[in-house]
Motif scaffolding. Structure first.
Motif, PDB file in Angstrom:
ATOM      1  N   TYR A  42     -32.753 -19.777 -38.313  1.00  0.00           N
ATOM      2  CA  TYR A  42     -33.430 -20.693 -37.403  1.00  0.00           C
ATOM      3  C   TYR A  42     -34.051 -19.944 -36.224  1.00  0.00           C
ATOM      4  CZ  TYR A  42     -34.438 -24.518 -34.238  1.00  0.00           C
ATOM      5  OH  TYR A  42     -35.079 -25.393 -33.399  1.00  0.00           O
ATOM      6  N   ALA A  43     -33.329 -18.975 -35.689  1.00  0.00           N
ATOM      7  CA  ALA A  43     -33.853 -18.207 -34.561  1.00  0.00           C
ATOM      8  C   ALA A  43     -35.107 -17.431 -34.953  1.00  0.00           C
ATOM      9  CB  ALA A  43     -32.780 -17.257 -34.022  1.00  0.00           C
ATOM     10  N   ILE A  44     -35.183 -17.025 -36.204  1.00  0.00           N
ATOM     11  CA  ILE A  44     -36.338 -16.266 -36.681  1.00  0.00           C
ATOM     12  C   ILE A  44     -37.475 -17.191 -37.108  1.00  0.00           C
ATOM     13  CG2 ILE A  44     -37.148 -14.665 -38.459  1.00  0.00           C
ATOM     14  CD1 ILE A  44     -34.237 -13.520 -38.445  1.00  0.00           C
ATOM     15  N   LEU A  45     -37.160 -18.230 -37.883  1.00  0.00           N
ATOM     16  CA  LEU A  45     -38.198 -19.098 -38.445  1.00  0.00           C
ATOM     17  C   LEU A  45     -38.630 -20.218 -37.507  1.00  0.00           C
ATOM     18  CD1 LEU A  45     -36.757 -19.536 -42.050  1.00  0.00           C
ATOM     19  CD2 LEU A  45     -38.683 -18.083 -41.358  1.00  0.00           C
ATOM     20  N   GLY A  46     -37.671 -20.753 -36.760  1.00  0.00           N
ATOM     21  CA  GLY A  46     -37.965 -21.890 -35.896  1.00  0.00           C
ATOM     22  C   GLY A  46     -38.225 -23.147 -36.702  1.00  0.00           C
ATOM     23  N   ASP A  47     -38.484 -24.242 -36.006  1.00  0.00           N
ATOM     24  CA  ASP A  47     -38.742 -25.526 -36.654  1.00  0.00           C
ATOM     25  C   ASP A  47     -39.942 -25.451 -37.603  1.00  0.00           C
ATOM     26  OD1 ASP A  47     -36.674 -27.147 -35.509  1.00  0.00           O
ATOM     27  OD2 ASP A  47     -37.810 -27.192 -33.639  1.00  0.00           O
ATOM     28  N   GLY A  94     -28.856 -22.814 -38.434  1.00  0.00           N
ATOM     29  CA  GLY A  94     -28.477 -22.495 -37.064  1.00  0.00           C
ATOM     30  C   GLY A  94     -29.182 -23.299 -35.997  1.00  0.00           C
ATOM     31  N   GLY A  95     -29.981 -24.274 -36.373  1.00  0.00           N
ATOM     32  CA  GLY A  95     -30.690 -25.097 -35.407  1.00  0.00           C
ATOM     33  C   GLY A  95     -29.967 -26.395 -35.127  1.00  0.00           C
ATOM     34  N   PRO A  96     -30.656 -27.337 -34.509  1.00  0.00           N
ATOM     35  CA  PRO A  96     -30.045 -28.638 -34.192  1.00  0.00           C
ATOM     36  C   PRO A  96     -29.611 -29.367 -35.472  1.00  0.00           C
ATOM     37  CG  PRO A  96     -32.203 -28.407 -33.141  1.00  0.00           C
ATOM     38  CD  PRO A  96     -32.044 -27.244 -34.058  1.00  0.00           C
ATOM     39  N   PRO A  97     -28.500 -30.078 -35.421  1.00  0.00           N
ATOM     40  CA  PRO A  97     -27.970 -30.757 -36.608  1.00  0.00           C
ATOM     41  C   PRO A  97     -28.693 -32.077 -36.890  1.00  0.00           C
ATOM     42  CG  PRO A  97     -26.537 -31.151 -34.750  1.00  0.00           C
ATOM     43  CD  PRO A  97     -27.612 -30.207 -34.260  1.00  0.00           C
ATOM     44  N   ARG A  98     -29.968 -31.995 -37.187  1.00  0.00           N
ATOM     45  CA  ARG A  98     -30.788 -33.201 -37.358  1.00  0.00           C
ATOM     46  C   ARG A  98     -30.347 -34.069 -38.535  1.00  0.00           C
ATOM     47  NH1 ARG A  98     -35.557 -29.554 -36.075  1.00  0.00           N
ATOM     48  NH2 ARG A  98     -35.609 -29.734 -33.819  1.00  0.00           N
ATOM     49  N   TYR A  99     -29.973 -33.439 -39.625  1.00  0.00           N
ATOM     50  CA  TYR A  99     -29.557 -34.214 -40.791  1.00  0.00           C
ATOM     51  C   TYR A  99     -28.331 -35.058 -40.443  1.00  0.00           C
ATOM     52  CZ  TYR A  99     -28.355 -35.498 -45.544  1.00  0.00           C
ATOM     53  OH  TYR A  99     -28.077 -36.222 -46.670  1.00  0.00           O
ATOM     54  N   ALA A 100     -27.342 -34.439 -39.838  1.00  0.00           N
ATOM     55  CA  ALA A 100     -26.115 -35.154 -39.473  1.00  0.00           C
ATOM     56  C   ALA A 100     -26.414 -36.262 -38.460  1.00  0.00           C
ATOM     57  CB  ALA A 100     -25.080 -34.182 -38.916  1.00  0.00           C
ATOM     58  N   GLY A 137     -44.330 -15.997 -46.586  1.00  0.00           N
ATOM     59  CA  GLY A 137     -44.339 -14.751 -45.818  1.00  0.00           C
ATOM     60  C   GLY A 137     -43.054 -14.460 -45.068  1.00  0.00           C
ATOM     61  N   ALA A 138     -41.935 -14.985 -45.559  1.00  0.00           N
ATOM     62  CA  ALA A 138     -40.655 -14.709 -44.891  1.00  0.00           C
ATOM     63  C   ALA A 138     -40.380 -13.203 -44.924  1.00  0.00           C
ATOM     64  CB  ALA A 138     -39.525 -15.462 -45.585  1.00  0.00           C
ATOM     65  N   SER A 139     -39.823 -12.718 -43.860  1.00  0.00           N
ATOM     66  CA  SER A 139     -39.507 -11.293 -43.772  1.00  0.00           C
ATOM     67  C   SER A 139     -38.362 -10.944 -44.724  1.00  0.00           C
ATOM     68  CB  SER A 139     -39.103 -10.936 -42.337  1.00  0.00           C
ATOM     69  OG  SER A 139     -37.855 -11.533 -42.025  1.00  0.00           O
ATOM     70  N   ASP A 140     -38.243  -9.670 -45.022  1.00  0.00           N
ATOM     71  CA  ASP A 140     -37.126  -9.217 -45.851  1.00  0.00           C
ATOM     72  C   ASP A 140     -35.793  -9.534 -45.181  1.00  0.00           C
ATOM     73  OD1 ASP A 140     -38.818  -8.279 -47.817  1.00  0.00           O
ATOM     74  OD2 ASP A 140     -38.776  -6.199 -47.108  1.00  0.00           O
ATOM     75  N   THR A 141     -35.769  -9.497 -43.861  1.00  0.00           N
ATOM     76  CA  THR A 141     -34.545  -9.821 -43.121  1.00  0.00           C
ATOM     77  C   THR A 141     -34.115 -11.254 -43.414  1.00  0.00           C
ATOM     78  OG1 THR A 141     -35.088  -8.263 -41.357  1.00  0.00           O
ATOM     79  CG2 THR A 141     -33.524 -10.021 -40.818  1.00  0.00           C
ATOM     80  N   VAL A 142     -35.056 -12.187 -43.349  1.00  0.00           N
ATOM     81  CA  VAL A 142     -34.734 -13.591 -43.606  1.00  0.00           C
ATOM     82  C   VAL A 142     -34.315 -13.767 -45.063  1.00  0.00           C
ATOM     83  CG1 VAL A 142     -35.684 -15.931 -43.743  1.00  0.00           C
ATOM     84  CG2 VAL A 142     -36.152 -14.517 -41.757  1.00  0.00           C
ATOM     85  N   LYS A 143     -35.046 -13.160 -45.979  1.00  0.00           N
ATOM     86  CA  LYS A 143     -34.696 -13.265 -47.398  1.00  0.00           C
ATOM     87  C   LYS A 143     -33.288 -12.736 -47.646  1.00  0.00           C
ATOM     88  CE  LYS A 143     -39.433 -12.558 -48.842  1.00  0.00           C
ATOM     89  NZ  LYS A 143     -40.327 -11.599 -49.498  1.00  0.00           N
ATOM     90  N   ASP A 144     -32.961 -11.608 -47.035  1.00  0.00           N
ATOM     91  CA  ASP A 144     -31.621 -11.039 -47.194  1.00  0.00           C
ATOM     92  C   ASP A 144     -30.550 -11.944 -46.590  1.00  0.00           C
ATOM     93  OD1 ASP A 144     -32.651  -8.837 -48.499  1.00  0.00           O
ATOM     94  OD2 ASP A 144     -32.552  -7.518 -46.749  1.00  0.00           O
ATOM     95  N   MET A 145     -30.875 -12.555 -45.457  1.00  0.00           N
ATOM     96  CA  MET A 145     -29.922 -13.448 -44.801  1.00  0.00           C
ATOM     97  C   MET A 145     -29.624 -14.676 -45.657  1.00  0.00           C
ATOM     98  SD  MET A 145     -31.555 -13.475 -41.004  1.00  0.00           S
ATOM     99  CE  MET A 145     -30.245 -13.861 -39.878  1.00  0.00           C
TER     100      MET A 145
END
Length: 176
Positions: A42-47, A94-100, A137-145
């Motif tokens: 979430y910190a990397i991708l954002g909403d 890791g973002g706001p719990p919108r679904y819940a 275009g997700a980074s390798d970091t995000v894909k690995d995470m």
């Protein structure tokens, strides 16, 4: 001149050990405490990034012949399910719990229980997500995470051990 090393938590979703980041001598302890390295998807991708991921995921599912069986399990209008997945992944990453907040508890198995989800559907879902991450275009970091946690989610939703398990067999307590 001795420059301290500070250990940051391992990448979210991975257990590969701590990452070490060099802290220049010009950075004070107070500054170090307020500096952040994005450590959640979430910190990397954002909403916007999570929304795009979900839109790409369902666009891929809707248009690729390789996943026609998975697509057939969904309603004609993918808008509502795109919103639900976006809300769920926002909190899960890791973002706001919108679904819940909108739907109450977060139980993945219950809404998927009516569907026959075997290994083939699990693999198709993971393939769509992998393609969405790639095309977005997700980074390798995000894909690995996300790689292992997404596999765990897909496996948790799977409710059949094989693709030809009977759906309704009165002689079996839990067809799997």
């Amino acid at each position: 001149l001795h420059r301290p090393w500070f250990t940051l938590p391992a990448l979210w979703g991975r257990h590969s050990g701590p990452r070490r980041v060099h802290c220049p001598a010009s950075v004070t302890t107070t500054q170090t405490a307020t500096m952040t390295t994005p450590n959640t998807p979430y910190a990397i991708l954002g909403d916007a990034g999570i929304r795009r991921l979900c839109e790409d995921f369902y666009r891929i599912m809707d248009t690729r012949a390789e996943v026609a069986e998975l697509r057939a399990m969904h309603a004609d209008d993918l808008g509502p399910v795109t919103e639900r997945l976006t809300d769920y992944l926002t909190g899960w990453m890791g973002g706001p719990p919108r679904y819940a907040e909108k739907h109450g508890g977060v139980c993945l198995t219950e809404p998927h229980a009516p569907f026959h989800i075997g290994p083939k559907m699990t693999e198709q879902w993971l393939w769509c997500m992998e393609q969405a991450l790639q095309e977005g275009g997700a980074s390798d970091t995000v894909k690995d995470m996300l790689r292992v946690p997404l596999q765990r989610i897909a496996q948790a939703v799977q409710n059949r051990d094989n693709d030809d398990s009977p759906r309704n067999n009165p002689n079996i307590i839990a067809a799997g």
